[in-house]
Write an enzyme that holds these catalytic residues in place. Structure first.
Site, PDB file in Angstrom:
ATOM      1  N   GLU B  66     -25.826  55.169 -28.630  1.00  0.00           N
ATOM      2  CA  GLU B  66     -26.560  53.968 -29.024  1.00  0.00           C
ATOM      3  C   GLU B  66     -25.801  52.684 -28.681  1.00  0.00           C
ATOM      4  O   GLU B  66     -26.400  51.651 -28.420  1.00  0.00           O
ATOM      5  CB  GLU B  66     -26.881  53.999 -30.527  1.00  0.00           C
ATOM      6  CG  GLU B  66     -27.921  55.042 -30.918  1.00  0.00           C
ATOM      7  CD  GLU B  66     -27.311  56.403 -31.203  1.00  0.00           C
ATOM      8  OE1 GLU B  66     -26.105  56.573 -30.936  1.00  0.00           O
ATOM      9  OE2 GLU B  66     -28.038  57.288 -31.679  1.00  0.00           O
ATOM     10  N   PHE B 128     -30.754  62.633 -45.842  1.00  0.00           N
ATOM     11  CA  PHE B 128     -30.200  63.018 -44.547  1.00  0.00           C
ATOM     12  C   PHE B 128     -30.319  61.856 -43.563  1.00  0.00           C
ATOM     13  O   PHE B 128     -31.382  61.283 -43.380  1.00  0.00           O
ATOM     14  CB  PHE B 128     -30.934  64.242 -44.009  1.00  0.00           C
ATOM     15  CG  PHE B 128     -30.445  64.692 -42.657  1.00  0.00           C
ATOM     16  CD1 PHE B 128     -31.268  64.630 -41.538  1.00  0.00           C
ATOM     17  CD2 PHE B 128     -29.147  65.158 -42.494  1.00  0.00           C
ATOM     18  CE1 PHE B 128     -30.819  65.026 -40.281  1.00  0.00           C
ATOM     19  CE2 PHE B 128     -28.679  65.556 -41.251  1.00  0.00           C
ATOM     20  CZ  PHE B 128     -29.519  65.495 -40.144  1.00  0.00           C
ATOM     21  N   GLN B 129     -29.240  61.503 -42.942  1.00  0.00           N
ATOM     22  CA  GLN B 129     -29.188  60.401 -41.973  1.00  0.00           C
ATOM     23  C   GLN B 129     -29.675  59.076 -42.548  1.00  0.00           C
ATOM     24  O   GLN B 129     -30.291  58.282 -41.846  1.00  0.00           O
ATOM     25  CB  GLN B 129     -29.968  60.758 -40.696  1.00  0.00           C
ATOM     26  CG  GLN B 129     -29.307  61.888 -39.943  1.00  0.00           C
ATOM     27  CD  GLN B 129     -29.756  62.012 -38.499  1.00  0.00           C
ATOM     28  OE1 GLN B 129     -30.913  61.743 -38.175  1.00  0.00           O
ATOM     29  NE2 GLN B 129     -28.838  62.410 -37.630  1.00  0.00           N
ATOM     30  N   MET B 491      -3.589  44.666 -21.084  1.00  0.00           N
ATOM     31  CA  MET B 491      -3.386  43.405 -21.802  1.00  0.00           C
ATOM     32  C   MET B 491      -2.423  43.601 -22.965  1.00  0.00           C
ATOM     33  O   MET B 491      -1.542  42.795 -23.207  1.00  0.00           O
ATOM     34  CB  MET B 491      -4.738  42.879 -22.303  1.00  0.00           C
ATOM     35  CG  MET B 491      -4.678  41.476 -22.852  1.00  0.00           C
ATOM     36  SD  MET B 491      -4.049  40.278 -21.665  1.00  0.00           S
ATOM     37  CE  MET B 491      -5.574  39.650 -20.985  1.00  0.00           C
TER      38      MET B 491
END
Lengths: 179, 576
Positions: B66, B128-129, B491
């Site tokens: 995502e 759930f989730q 860096m």
């Protein structure tokens, strides 16, 4: 710059999540909220927040700018103590037997400008409204004499100067016809 | 109830009965959305089911994480100016969006993220989730809202797009419970035209513009510093006219890069921590500092107590909260630069500052002799990052979109890449998100398919979103992916060398065979480490008509200079 009391007044739409958004802005700058009152304002659907903090003026200017930026915040202001008329209310629950060892109830209430809220067999509850030092000194008086519970409300305040917000909010009450 | 707090245009769509999920798709179409990025899951399945039916009208790109979806949506938004859209399921899907949303917030990128949520009867029960994504994303979104009733969908989405794209753009998250997606509503769409508590663009005070013009006209050593506001306000042409009419040297922040062509005679380079020597030194010598669409980020200002204190500061800015936030503005000019610069132009007198401009050129010569010359025409045994960028420049001639990740290579890419037109530089500025470039490059190419898109990525950042090679392979999007491999988190290693006595704690990267991985994703790949082979390697990459991966082995311990160390003043910029 020294820190002082600033009272932030915020007018917002009545949507959940705004309290969280506003609190987060103070949290982001590591500012502790001394007291917070949220309730419906004089205009329908518009909420008013009154938040007391102790910071420098430079910081509060930036915080208020960031609060106003939030989509559902209509307007945000800050005032010093001198620019406001402010009060808070405290409730004191007292054990009758302890209290009566020292004082007579009626005289005590008159002297301290307190009001009776409720009387029960073993305890009574009185209320005092005033500035913080007034509710604080009453607390100190009562502490050794059977004070069972004590609670203080958040600060509520109105400004001494005229605020443009009322006119602005009145406009909201009329239906929006132009897009 | 919503109608009182926001206003909507009258649109002549007839009312139809649809599911909440279908309403979401129809809203996206009404807002002109053509491409969305996302990843399905339980809580968002109803929307994906509708997407299937609308697949000839809306193009959904399945990323591999995502986070990739958000960065791709950002890349798309940056090059097109349109609102990027990313969708995800509840729980981990939603939380995986957080980094990209935070990146969009700090870099003012218009994004609408839609997350599925568990059924409303399950809210708050640790289902759930289930995660409170509205709570989590509150500090990093311009606005967010949870929809539990299908009837809310059209107005809330209209508001979401309006908020994302208006004023100072930013990300908006809309969380839709699964039952709201299944339920039906009477759908008709009205675009949002205003929200009573929100003023996207402050009113312009003409007096301030006049005052600014007067100060500029009388300035002896004026310096313009421009940022992304010029690009977001679509006022690149106006900026050029202001620069040319008043003859003012103009420097850019990393997100303002490409708003003015890099070879414009009055373009004096980059400000900030790894910017050019001249503009940084002379910030503390100018008499008037004209900040246009930039927010005085700490990477740009260095020590604020010694930043441009001698100058009158004019700040052209759309967000009132940015004015006097970091730097006190003597003359704030609120408004969209699209209008304020136009007004300024009328009051500006034609002028030249040849001697002052020469100071920039003189300092550039010092920087060139000390640093740039050896970077671009290196003679060391190993390749340097700058010469790779230069070789790419030779091919693109400044017309490509360069998408850089985060780190030393980002600084080198921004310093040396040539740009002829705006919206050509895509990088994670404010948040500095490693892993940004690969997915963002995909989004950029999909937004501007006719332009060449080259991603410049370090070996560290590449591995943060390496899974998006899968998306590249599946979509066959013809981007060029260049990984500058120095075997280090460059860096951080530079800082460890300069300030921590070369204690290279966890900065050495033991890397895999990147070419083998790219080939595993069936992407044409190559590998180059010798100077003599660089030109041909770049040529082959640029001429390819398919996605192409090129690994360039570069010098392990090279440092990016000039540099303003933290806490130093901009005039203390170091050449070594």
């Amino acid at each position: 710059m020294e820190k002082k009391n600033f009272t932030v007044s915020i007018y917002t739409e009545n949507n959940p999540g705004l309290l969280s958004r506003i609190a987060a802005i103070f949290l982001k700058r590591h500012i502790n909220i001394e007291s917070i009152t949220v309730s419906k304002s004089e205009v329908k659907e518009v909420m008013r927040f009154i938040i007391l903090v102790n910071v420098t003026e430079e910081k509060i200017q930036k915080v208020v700018g960031q609060i106003e930026k939030q989509i559902e915040v209509i307007k945000a202001y800050y005032h010093t103590d001198e620019e406001l008329i402010f009060q808070q209310t405290a409730l004191y629950k007292i054990r009758t037997s302890e209290f009566e060892k020292e004082w007579k109830l009626e005289d005590f209430m008159k002297e301290n400008n307190a009001w009776m809220v409720t009387v029960a067999p073993d305890f009574f509850v009185i209320e005092k409204t005033g500035k913080r030092d007034e509710t604080e000194s009453l607390y100190e008086k009562l502490k050794p004499y059977g004070l069972m519970q004590f609670v203080r409300s958040g600060r509520i305040a109105v400004s001494k100067e005229e605020m443009q917000i009322s006119g602005m909010l009145e406009k909201f009450n009329t239906t929006n016809t132009n897009s | 109830m919503e109608l009182k707090t926001a206003s909507f245009e009258k649109v002549s769509t007839e009312t139809t009965t649809v599911s909440g999920a279908e309403a979401v798709i129809k809203c996206l179409l009404e807002e002109g959305v053509g491409t969305i990025y996302g990843y399905p899951g339980g809580a968002i399945m109803p929307i994906y089911d509708e997407l299937y039916k609308y697949q000839d009208q809306i193009h959904h790109v399945l990323t591999r994480h995502e986070q990739g979806a958000t960065h791709a949506a950002q890349g798309y938004a940056r090059v097109t100016g349109k609102v990027g859209v990313a969708i995800a399921t509840s729980g981990p899907g939603a939380t995986n969006l957080v980094t990209g949303i935070a990146d969009a917030q700090i870099d003012s990128t218009p994004l609408v993220c839609i997350t599925g949520q568990v059924g409303s009867h399950l809210l708050g029960s640790d289902a759930f989730q289930e995660t409170d994504i509205v709570g989590i994303s509150t500090p990093i979104t311009k606005w967010n809202h949870q929809i539990t009733k299908a009837s809310e969908i059209p107005e809330v989405l209209a508001k979401a797009f309006y908020i994302a794209r208006s004023g100072r753009p930013g990300p908006v998250l809309i969380d839709i419970t699964k039952d709201a997606q299944f339920a039906s509503l009477e759908f008709s769409y009205k675009k949002c035209s205003g929200i009573r508590s929100y003023t996207p663009v402050p009113e312009i005070n003409l007096l301030q513009v006049e005052r600014a013009a007067e100060v500029i006209n009388n300035a002896k050593k004026p310096l313009i510093v421009f940022g992304q506001g010029v690009i977001l306000g679509e006022s690149e042409e106006l900026l050029k006219q202001v620069v040319e009419k008043a003859g003012i040297p103009a420097a850019w922040t990393i997100l303002g890069l490409s708003a003015l062509p890099t070879d414009h005679p009055l373009n004096v380079g980059m400000v900030g921590m790894h910017g050019n020597y001249g503009p940084n030194r002379l910030t503390n010598e100018c008499d008037v500092l004209i900040a246009i669409g930039m927010r005085f980020d700490d990477r740009v200002t260095g020590d604020l107590s010694r930043y441009a204190k001698q100058a009158k500061v004019i700040h052209f800015e759309i967000d009132p909260a940015e004015v006097n936030k970091n730097v006190t503005a003597d003359i704030p000019v609120l408004g969209n630069v699209k209008e304020t610069l136009k007004l300024l132009l009328e009051f500006l007198k034609p002028n030249k500052h040849t001697a002052w401009h020469q100071e920039f050129k003189d300092l550039y010569k010092i920087e060139f002799d000390k640093i740039i010359k050896d970077e671009l025409h290196a003679s060391s045994s190993q390749l340097g990052m700058a010469e790779v960028i230069e070789e790419i420049n030779n091919w693109t001639k400044g017309d490509a979109i360069i998408v850089s990740d985060v780190g030393q290579h980002q600084m080198v890419a921004c310093r040396y890449a040539k740009f002829n037109s705006s919206r050509s530089n895509v990088t994670s500025g404010g948040l500095g998100t490693m892993g940004f470039a690969l997915p963002a490059a995909m989004g950029a190419k999909m937004g501007c398919p006719d332009r060449e898109v080259v991603a410049i990525i370090g070996d560290g950042g590449f591995q943060m979103t390496i899974q998006e090679l899968g998306t590249v392979f599946q979509t066959k999007i013809p981007i060029k992916i260049v990984v500058l491999n120095n075997g280090f988190l460059g860096m951080v290693r530079q800082w460890q060398q300069m300030f921590f006595d070369k204690r290279y704690a966890s900065t050495e990267m033991v890397n895999p065979d990147f070419v083998a991985i790219a080939r595993g994703y069936q992407i044409k790949s190559n590998h180059v480490s010798e100077r003599s082979k660089l030109k041909d390697a770049i040529k082959e990459m640029m001429e390819a008509n398919e996605p192409y991966f090129l690994e360039v082995i570069v010098e392990k311990e090279n440092n990016v200079f000039p540099m303003i160390p933290t806490g130093a003043a901009v005039s203390e910029i170091r050449l070594e």
